[in-house]
Write a protein that holds these residues in place. Sequence first.
Motif, PDB file in Angstrom:
ATOM      1  N   PRO A  63     -13.798   8.831   4.439  1.00 29.68           N
ATOM      2  CA  PRO A  63     -15.065   8.487   3.167  1.00 29.68           C
ATOM      3  C   PRO A  63     -15.653   7.560   2.959  1.00 29.68           C
ATOM      4  O   PRO A  63     -14.297   6.221   2.643  1.00 29.68           O
ATOM      5  N   PRO A  64     -16.027   7.161   3.195  1.00 29.55           N
ATOM      6  CA  PRO A  64     -16.619   5.552   2.221  1.00 29.55           C
ATOM      7  C   PRO A  64     -16.810   5.748   0.917  1.00 29.55           C
ATOM      8  O   PRO A  64     -16.198   5.863   0.245  1.00 29.55           O
ATOM      9  N   ILE A  65     -16.786   4.736   0.415  1.00 30.10           N
ATOM     10  CA  ILE A  65     -16.037   4.212  -0.931  1.00 30.10           C
ATOM     11  C   ILE A  65     -17.390   3.442  -1.778  1.00 30.10           C
ATOM     12  O   ILE A  65     -18.333   3.507  -1.320  1.00 30.10           O
ATOM     13  N   TRP A  66     -17.475   4.247  -2.728  1.00 34.54           N
ATOM     14  CA  TRP A  66     -18.758   4.030  -3.695  1.00 34.54           C
ATOM     15  C   TRP A  66     -17.754   3.910  -4.823  1.00 34.54           C
ATOM     16  O   TRP A  66     -16.790   4.098  -5.458  1.00 34.54           O
ATOM     17  N   ALA A  67     -18.253   2.241  -5.387  1.00 31.95           N
ATOM     18  CA  ALA A  67     -16.936   1.671  -6.464  1.00 31.95           C
ATOM     19  C   ALA A  67     -17.934   1.391  -8.092  1.00 31.95           C
ATOM     20  O   ALA A  67     -19.152   1.108  -8.066  1.00 31.95           O
ATOM     21  N   MET A  68     -17.570   1.952  -8.896  1.00 27.42           N
ATOM     22  CA  MET A  68     -17.776   1.818 -10.604  1.00 27.42           C
ATOM     23  C   MET A  68     -17.359   0.702 -10.844  1.00 27.42           C
ATOM     24  O   MET A  68     -16.558  -0.479 -11.175  1.00 27.42           O
ATOM     25  N   ILE A  69     -18.783  -0.157 -11.133  1.00 33.10           N
ATOM     26  CA  ILE A  69     -18.731  -1.551 -11.518  1.00 33.10           C
ATOM     27  C   ILE A  69     -18.866  -1.034 -13.577  1.00 33.10           C
ATOM     28  O   ILE A  69     -19.640  -0.838 -13.885  1.00 33.10           O
ATOM     29  N   GLU A  70     -17.738  -1.192 -13.499  1.00 33.15           N
ATOM     30  CA  GLU A  70     -17.802  -0.938 -15.572  1.00 33.15           C
ATOM     31  C   GLU A  70     -16.995  -1.937 -16.079  1.00 33.15           C
ATOM     32  O   GLU A  70     -16.143  -1.569 -17.496  1.00 33.15           O
ATOM     33  N   THR A  71     -16.525  -3.140 -15.692  1.00 33.56           N
ATOM     34  CA  THR A  71     -16.052  -4.335 -16.863  1.00 33.56           C
ATOM     35  C   THR A  71     -16.573  -5.566 -16.783  1.00 33.56           C
ATOM     36  O   THR A  71     -16.742  -5.801 -15.247  1.00 33.56           O
ATOM     37  N   CYS A  72     -16.151  -6.153 -17.112  1.00 30.18           N
ATOM     38  CA  CYS A  72     -16.751  -7.893 -17.076  1.00 30.18           C
ATOM     39  C   CYS A  72     -16.125  -8.061 -15.769  1.00 30.18           C
ATOM     40  O   CYS A  72     -16.826  -9.208 -15.211  1.00 30.18           O
ATOM     41  N   ALA A  73     -14.385  -8.210 -15.224  1.00 24.85           N
ATOM     42  CA  ALA A  73     -14.350  -8.215 -13.979  1.00 24.85           C
ATOM     43  C   ALA A  73     -15.277  -8.517 -12.914  1.00 24.85           C
ATOM     44  O   ALA A  73     -15.698  -9.196 -12.099  1.00 24.85           O
ATOM     45  N   ALA A  74     -15.676  -7.002 -12.483  1.00 20.67           N
ATOM     46  CA  ALA A  74     -16.905  -6.201 -11.983  1.00 20.67           C
ATOM     47  C   ALA A  74     -17.850  -6.936 -11.555  1.00 20.67           C
ATOM     48  O   ALA A  74     -18.294  -7.642 -10.451  1.00 20.67           O
ATOM     49  N   ILE A  75     -18.487  -7.471 -13.176  1.00 23.44           N
ATOM     50  CA  ILE A  75     -19.312  -8.062 -13.172  1.00 23.44           C
ATOM     51  C   ILE A  75     -19.644  -9.726 -12.273  1.00 23.44           C
ATOM     52  O   ILE A  75     -20.441 -10.382 -11.647  1.00 23.44           O
ATOM     53  N   LEU A  76     -18.382 -10.302 -12.197  1.00 23.44           N
ATOM     54  CA  LEU A  76     -18.030 -11.109 -12.517  1.00 23.44           C
ATOM     55  C   LEU A  76     -17.631 -11.429 -10.615  1.00 23.44           C
ATOM     56  O   LEU A  76     -18.246 -12.392 -10.054  1.00 23.44           O
ATOM     57  N   ALA A  77     -17.658 -10.155 -10.293  1.00 20.78           N
ATOM     58  CA  ALA A  77     -16.888 -10.058  -8.442  1.00 20.78           C
ATOM     59  C   ALA A  77     -17.880  -9.728  -8.405  1.00 20.78           C
ATOM     60  O   ALA A  77     -17.886  -9.397  -6.315  1.00 20.78           O
ATOM     61  N   LEU A  78     -19.060  -9.158  -8.736  1.00 19.87           N
ATOM     62  CA  LEU A  78     -20.095  -8.566  -7.937  1.00 19.87           C
ATOM     63  C   LEU A  78     -20.230  -9.343  -6.224  1.00 19.87           C
ATOM     64  O   LEU A  78     -20.880  -8.731  -5.156  1.00 19.87           O
ATOM     65  N   PRO A  79     -20.767 -10.299  -6.153  1.00 25.27           N
ATOM     66  CA  PRO A  79     -20.928 -11.306  -5.145  1.00 25.27           C
ATOM     67  C   PRO A  79     -19.745 -10.725  -4.095  1.00 25.27           C
ATOM     68  O   PRO A  79     -20.381 -11.087  -2.592  1.00 25.27           O
ATOM     69  N   ALA A  80     -18.761 -11.404  -4.267  1.00 25.69           N
ATOM     70  CA  ALA A  80     -17.179 -10.936  -3.341  1.00 25.69           C
ATOM     71  C   ALA A  80     -17.350  -9.028  -2.566  1.00 25.69           C
ATOM     72  O   ALA A  80     -17.022  -9.358  -1.877  1.00 25.69           O
ATOM     73  N   LEU A  81     -17.621  -8.878  -3.800  1.00 24.04           N
ATOM     74  CA  LEU A  81     -17.557  -7.555  -3.395  1.00 24.04           C
ATOM     75  C   LEU A  81     -18.916  -6.836  -2.817  1.00 24.04           C
ATOM     76  O   LEU A  81     -18.985  -6.042  -1.914  1.00 24.04           O
ATOM     77  N   SER A  82     -19.744  -7.396  -2.578  1.00 23.79           N
ATOM     78  CA  SER A  82     -20.928  -7.504  -1.771  1.00 23.79           C
ATOM     79  C   SER A  82     -20.618  -7.645  -0.570  1.00 23.79           C
ATOM     80  O   SER A  82     -20.960  -7.274   0.770  1.00 23.79           O
TER      81      SER A  82
END
Length: 278
Positions: free
Chosen positions: A115-134
């Motif tokens: 199945p597809p992935i839904w990712a929880m964005i709940e850490t400061c590292a995730a916010i900084l990594a948003l362009p790469a995650l996208s």
Amino acid sequence: MTTRRRRSALYMPASNARAIDKARTLDCDVVILDLEDAVAPDEKAAARDRVIEAVREGGFDERELVVRVNGLDTPWYADDIAAIRAVGLAAVLVPKVSSVADLLTVRASLGEDGPPIWAMIETCAAILALPALSAAAAETRLTALVVGTNDLAKEMRCRLGTDRMPLIPALTATIMAARAAGIVALDGVCNALDDPPRFAAECAQGATLGFDGKTLIHPSQIDAANAGFGPSEEELAWARNVVAAFAKPENADKGAIRLDGQMVERLHLAKAEATLGR
């Protein structure tokens, strides 16, 4: 043009059989069976079995069925993934995704056909990594970003008032990352179960920012979320007018037209069609 609605995404504890049965009758757009926060450590295995049974029984009709697994760094993650990767879920929601490496690990665990992935964005590292995650969304079959406001606020050590002001930059960054990848963005939960005006205000804020919908912790929040993230009568009337105007023969080849004293372009037509699709 049609767009799947995800106005209300309700977390239900996977350890509670009665809650799962009730989810089949509720007017939410998404049911998230939760193996993580809602389940005590000694109940994890039984909850996992209950999820498999619930998915196989079906009965969720048009509701999207998503399972939130335990985090990659927990002793339950591997067993969660092994149990659910082939049971026909709409998506697997993964907590605390903070890097592309996390996404790649989950994709490898689920397999290419999982199945597809839904990712929880709940850490400061995730916010900084948003362009790469996208940027990695297509490769990893990431189809939604879900904000975990409680954990994010805790890590930020911010003083979170009713206006959620400290989180606004993170919320808008998440929405922009989702839009850049062409995927869904869901707002975080509201803990104030006994304060309907506050919940309605959060829904209005989230919709104004651009979220597709909101994650919920109680069925009593469903109606307000559906109303808050659904098109208003004013928005629907505007959308119908725009579509009708561009459908006129004299406007067939025009990139922009004058409508009700405003300049309306074909980008507005696309927005109007999306609104009607919702």
